[in-house]
Motif scaffolding. Structure first.
Motif, PDB file in Angstrom:
ATOM      1  N   PRO A   1       0.161  -2.274  -1.027  1.00  0.00           N
ATOM      2  CA  PRO A   1       0.820  -2.306   0.290  1.00  0.00           C
ATOM      3  C   PRO A   1      -0.157  -2.158   1.457  1.00  0.00           C
TER       4      PRO A   1
ATOM      5  N   GLY B   1      -0.048  -5.127   3.876  1.00  0.00           N
ATOM      6  CA  GLY B   1       0.750  -4.771   5.043  1.00  0.00           C
ATOM      7  C   GLY B   1      -0.051  -4.501   6.304  1.00  0.00           C
ATOM      8  N   THR B   2      -1.218  -3.861   6.172  1.00  0.00           N
ATOM      9  CA  THR B   2      -1.981  -3.479   7.374  1.00  0.00           C
ATOM     10  C   THR B   2      -2.457  -4.690   8.172  1.00  0.00           C
TER      11      THR B   2
ATOM     12  N   PHE C   1       1.081   1.318   4.089  1.00  0.00           N
ATOM     13  CA  PHE C   1       0.249   0.765   5.162  1.00  0.00           C
ATOM     14  C   PHE C   1       0.351   1.564   6.459  1.00  0.00           C
TER      15      PHE C   1
ATOM     16  N   LEU D   1      -1.358  -7.659   8.038  1.00  0.00           N
ATOM     17  CA  LEU D   1      -0.221  -8.513   8.364  1.00  0.00           C
ATOM     18  C   LEU D   1       0.563  -7.994   9.570  1.00  0.00           C
ATOM     19  N   LEU D   2       0.610  -6.681   9.741  1.00  0.00           N
ATOM     20  CA  LEU D   2       1.460  -6.086  10.774  1.00  0.00           C
ATOM     21  C   LEU D   2       0.702  -5.562  11.983  1.00  0.00           C
TER      22      LEU D   2
ATOM     23  N   ILE E   1       5.945   0.983  -0.656  1.00  0.00           N
ATOM     24  CA  ILE E   1       5.751  -0.213   0.162  1.00  0.00           C
ATOM     25  C   ILE E   1       5.361   0.123   1.602  1.00  0.00           C
ATOM     26  N   PHE E   2       5.503   1.386   1.999  1.00  0.00           N
ATOM     27  CA  PHE E   2       5.117   1.782   3.356  1.00  0.00           C
ATOM     28  C   PHE E   2       3.776   2.524   3.375  1.00  0.00           C
TER      29      PHE E   2
END
Length: 238
Positions: free
Chosen positions: A211, A215-216, A99, A218-219, A96-97
Motif C-alpha cells: 500500500p 498509494g503514496t 500510505f 498515486l495520491l 490498505i491505508f
C-alpha cells in the motif's frame, strides 16, 4: 555733489527694492511650498521604509500539528476496522491505508509524518487488541513513524514538482524504508516468540509495503492540491 550722491543713493535703493523679488526667487520656493515638498518627501521615505522593512508573514504552524494528530487517529481506526482483505485471518490484514504516514510526512513535514505513524500504530494496537508495551511503544511505533519521517525529510512540495521522476523516487523511498521497518518489526516479533522472522517478513511486507509503494505516489498530487485549495495562504511544514 549732493545731487549726485542723492541720485546714486536713490538708484542703489531702487536697485535693492527691485532686486528683492529676484533674490527671493533665486533663494528657493516659499516656506509653504517647501514644507509641502518636505512632508511629501517624508511620506515617500516612510513608505519606502515600510515596504523594505516589513517582515514576510510565516505560514500557519499549528495546522500541520493538529492535522497530523487527526491523521494519526484516523490511521489507527482505519487500520483496525477498514481492512477487508485478510492475509492471515484474525492475525494479519492487508492495511490498505499504510500510505498515510508517508503521505502526511511529505505534505505536512517529517515531524508530522512521524507523529502520524507512531501514534497511529499505538491507536491501532489498542483498538485491535495487539498492544505489547515493549514492542508497540519502542519497535513498532518508532519504525512505522520512520515511514512518515524519512519521506518527509526527502521530499518537500514547496521545493520540487511532482513529476514522474519524483513520483518514482517517492515509491523507491517508500519501498526501502518499508523494508527496514518490516525487518525490524519482524525481528522484534521473532524475539518475543510471536512469529517466525521470515514468516513475519513475508506477510508484513504484503500488509504494509505494497500500500505504501502504490498509494503514496498515486495520491500525493491530488492530496497536495486539496491542501492548497483549503489553505490558499499556505502553512509552515512541521
Amino acid at each position: 555733489m549732493n545731487g549726485e550722491k542723492e541720485a546714486s543713493g536713490g538708484s542703489s535703493l531702487l536697485l535693492r527694492v527691485t532686486s528683492l523679488p529676484l533674490l527671493q526667487s533665486l533663494a528657493g520656493p516659499p516656506n509653504g511650498m517647501a514644507l509641502a515638498l518636505f512632508s511629501r518627501g517624508e511620506r515617500i521615505k516612510g513608505h519606502v521604509m515600510s515596504t523594505t522593512t516589513a517582515a514576510p508573514v510565516e505560514g500557519n504552524t499549528l495546522f500541520p500539528i493538529v492535522l497530523s494528530i487527526v491523521a494519526a487517529a484516523a490511521t489507527g481506526v482505519l487500520w483496525a476496522y477498514a481492512n477487508p482483505i485478510q492475509l492471515v485471518p484474525g492475525v494479519i490484514q492487508w492495511r490498505i491505508f499504510a500510505f498515510l504516514p508517508p503521505l502526511v510526512g511529505i505534505l505536512l513535514g517529517w515531524k508530522s509524518g512521524f507523529i502520524c505513524g507512531y501514534l497511529g500504530t499505538i491507536v491501532w494496537s489498542l483498538l485491535a487488541g495487539t498492544f505489547i508495551p515493549a514492542h508497540s511503544l519502542i519497535v513498532d511505533g518508532i519504525m512505522v513513524g520512520l515511514t512518515g519521517l524519512v519521506p518527509g525529510l526527502m521530499f518537500d512540495p514547496a521545493k520540487q514538482t511532482f513529476d514522474r521522476a519524483v513520483l518514482i523516487k517517492i515509491a523507491a523511498v517508500c519501498l526501502i524504508v518499508g523494508l527496514v521497518m518490516v525487518a525490524a518489526v519482524s525481528a522484534s516479533l521473532a524475539y518475543l516468540g510471536i512469529f517466525p522472522f521470515w514468516w513475519a517478513m513475508g506477510y508484513l511486507g504484503l500488509s504494509d509495503i505494497v500500500p505504501m509503494l502504490i498509494g503514496t505516489p498515486l495520491l500525493v498530487i491530488p492530496a497536495y492540491k486539496m491542501l492548497k485549495s483549503a489553505l490558499p495562504g499556505g502553512f509552515k511544514r512541521f
